[in-house]
Design a protein around this motif. Structure first.
Motif, mmCIF file in Angstrom:
data_model
loop_
_atom_site.group_PDB
_atom_site.id
_atom_site.type_symbol
_atom_site.label_atom_id
_atom_site.label_comp_id
_atom_site.label_asym_id
_atom_site.label_seq_id
_atom_site.Cartn_x
_atom_site.Cartn_y
_atom_site.Cartn_z
ATOM 1 N N HIS A 158 -2.423 7.010 3.525
ATOM 2 C CA HIS A 158 -1.316 6.062 3.436
ATOM 3 C C HIS A 158 -0.156 6.626 2.633
ATOM 4 C CE1 HIS A 158 -3.827 3.018 5.217
ATOM 5 N NE2 HIS A 158 -4.731 3.156 4.259
ATOM 6 N N SER A 159 1.029 6.121 2.905
ATOM 7 C CA SER A 159 2.212 6.458 2.121
ATOM 8 C C SER A 159 2.902 5.165 1.711
ATOM 9 C CB SER A 159 3.170 7.338 2.924
ATOM 10 O OG SER A 159 3.580 6.677 4.108
ATOM 11 N N GLY A 160 3.908 5.288 0.848
ATOM 12 C CA GLY A 160 4.589 4.099 0.382
ATOM 13 C C GLY A 160 3.658 3.206 -0.421
ATOM 14 N N LEU A 164 -1.336 2.436 -2.654
ATOM 15 C CA LEU A 164 -1.998 1.709 -3.738
ATOM 16 C C LEU A 164 -3.353 1.156 -3.317
ATOM 17 C CD1 LEU A 164 1.128 -0.182 -5.123
ATOM 18 C CD2 LEU A 164 0.216 2.036 -5.809
ATOM 19 N N GLU A 165 -3.562 0.998 -2.004
ATOM 20 C CA GLU A 165 -4.865 0.566 -1.497
ATOM 21 C C GLU A 165 -5.940 1.594 -1.839
ATOM 22 O OE1 GLU A 165 -5.451 -2.298 -0.040
ATOM 23 O OE2 GLU A 165 -3.382 -2.987 0.263
ATOM 24 N N ASP A 166 -5.537 2.864 -1.874
ATOM 25 C CA ASP A 166 -6.460 3.934 -2.275
ATOM 26 C C ASP A 166 -6.543 4.040 -3.792
ATOM 27 O OD1 ASP A 166 -7.190 4.912 0.306
ATOM 28 O OD2 ASP A 166 -5.246 5.915 0.446
ATOM 29 N N MET A 167 -5.412 3.875 -4.451
ATOM 30 C CA MET A 167 -5.339 4.111 -5.887
ATOM 31 C C MET A 167 -6.243 3.175 -6.689
ATOM 32 S SD MET A 167 -3.225 6.628 -6.016
ATOM 33 C CE MET A 167 -3.112 6.716 -7.789
ATOM 34 N N ILE A 168 -6.459 1.958 -6.195
ATOM 35 C CA ILE A 168 -7.263 1.002 -6.969
ATOM 36 C C ILE A 168 -8.720 1.425 -7.095
ATOM 37 C CG2 ILE A 168 -5.766 -0.947 -6.396
ATOM 38 C CD1 ILE A 168 -7.829 -1.800 -4.306
ATOM 39 N N HIS A 169 -9.160 2.377 -6.273
ATOM 40 C CA HIS A 169 -10.564 2.801 -6.290
ATOM 41 C C HIS A 169 -10.805 4.038 -7.162
ATOM 42 C CE1 HIS A 169 -11.390 -0.076 -3.126
ATOM 43 N NE2 HIS A 169 -10.426 0.447 -2.384
ATOM 44 N N GLU A 188 4.932 9.334 -3.881
ATOM 45 C CA GLU A 188 3.483 9.151 -3.867
ATOM 46 C C GLU A 188 2.791 10.115 -4.830
ATOM 47 O OE1 GLU A 188 5.126 7.736 0.022
ATOM 48 O OE2 GLU A 188 5.402 9.496 -1.249
ATOM 49 N N GLU A 189 3.289 11.342 -4.895
ATOM 50 C CA GLU A 189 2.723 12.329 -5.814
ATOM 51 C C GLU A 189 2.984 11.928 -7.265
ATOM 52 O OE1 GLU A 189 3.515 15.983 -2.631
ATOM 53 O OE2 GLU A 189 4.802 15.749 -4.396
ATOM 54 N N ALA A 190 4.173 11.391 -7.518
ATOM 55 C CA ALA A 190 4.507 10.932 -8.866
ATOM 56 C C ALA A 190 3.566 9.813 -9.311
ATOM 57 C CB ALA A 190 5.957 10.449 -8.911
ATOM 58 N N VAL A 191 3.226 8.915 -8.384
ATOM 59 C CA VAL A 191 2.301 7.813 -8.692
ATOM 60 C C VAL A 191 0.901 8.350 -8.986
ATOM 61 C CG1 VAL A 191 1.117 5.796 -7.725
ATOM 62 C CG2 VAL A 191 3.586 6.064 -7.425
ATOM 63 N N ILE A 192 0.471 9.343 -8.209
ATOM 64 C CA ILE A 192 -0.853 9.934 -8.425
ATOM 65 C C ILE A 192 -0.941 10.556 -9.815
ATOM 66 C CG2 ILE A 192 -2.354 11.855 -7.716
ATOM 67 C CD1 ILE A 192 -1.544 11.234 -4.819
#
Length: 278
Positions: A158-160, A164-169, A188-192
């Motif tokens: 996912h992008s955008g 966050l659907e992945d990030m919560i895990h 997206e990289e900055a969020v990671i």
């Protein structure tokens, strides 16, 4: 030749100069400060400050010390051979370019760093792989190969805001393998990276940038040259780094991983008539 740049203390302009020096050392050694400033759209004062900030008295001092450490390289030998042939254009020229990418990648390669990345992946709870654009193919290759070893894997597709659907895990014991190419850090990289500081998971970055905030923020960086920003971006060297990472990972829990491959071989034999290999 490998330079030990202190990127933490560098300004954006100094990182730009360092990246250009790494990629175009031969050109820099034959250039004046004015030519270097014109190429990078910077002032001569910025160029002069760069040398002093990196431990050299001036550009002349940099050239002298660098030249003393340089030796002929295999790429130069290939260049000499190709220059003597009328076939030096077209496919031969492209082949030579790829060889340069591979040689430049080899100069930056560290077996110790590769093994650290492999150990981190092998000991993680779950491995997340993130990619965008042309690097999605590398994401598929990495996922396909590592799945054979029984690792818990997840492709972040996912992008955008959907990322966050992945990030919560993501948990502290996890690892994110980030395939990040290009100078600009994507949102997206900055969020990671931002979440890595909060949650505590590790980030392994595979990138084509030597001097960048991606390298600064990642726990481990693996470099694969793709050429200059204005050139066709070859994925040969990054693919090589991915394959080397896969091989290094397979060396951990070696007996278990070999058993997995044996099982795969037996299943292929058993069902070869029903599921022939394509």
């Amino acid at each position: 030749m490998k330079f030990d740049w202190n990127t933490v203390e560098m300004t954006t302009s100094q990182q730009k100069i360092a990246e250009y020096v790494e990629r175009n050392l031969q050109t820099v050694l034959l250039s004046t400060e004015q030519e270097l400033a014109d190429t990078l759209s910077l002032s001569i004062a910025s160029i002069s400050r760069f040398w002093r900030s990196t431990g050299f008295k001036n550009m002349k001092d940099f050239k002298k010390k660098t030249t003393q450490e340089m030796t002929p390289t295999p790429a130069k030998k290939i260049e000499t051979i190709l220059s003597q042939s009328s076939e030096a254009e077209g496919l031969s020229k492209n082949f030579h370019t790829v060889m340069n990418h591979l040689e430049f990648t080899a100069k930056q390669f560290s077996e110790e760093t590769l093994n650290e990345a492999a150990q981190l992946v092998s000991q993680s709870n779950k491995v997340y792989i993130y990619a965008q654009g042309s690097s999605v193919g590398l994401q598929d290759l990495l996922y396909f190969r590592l799945a054979r070893y029984g690792l818990s894997l997840h492709k972040m597709v996912h992008s955008g805001s959907e990322l966050l659907e992945d990030m919560i895990h993501l948990k502290k014991e996890d690892v994110v393998i980030l395939l990040a190419f290009g100078r600009k850090v994507l949102p997206e990289e900055a969020v990671i990276f931002s979440e890595a500081k909060k949650v505590g998971y590790k980030v392994i970055a595979v990138t084509d940038q030597l001097v960048s905030s991606i390298s600064d923020q990642a726990d481990i960086t693996l470099f694969g040259s793709r050429g200059e920003p204005w050139e066709f971006h070859s994925m040969v060297a990054p693919t090589l780094m991915i394959e080397m990472l896969i091989i290094a990972i397979s060396s951990y829990e070696k007996e278990t991983n070999l058993n997995q491959l044996d099982k795969l071989h037996e299943l292929r034999k058993q069902y070869k008539d029903i599921l022939p290999r394509s």
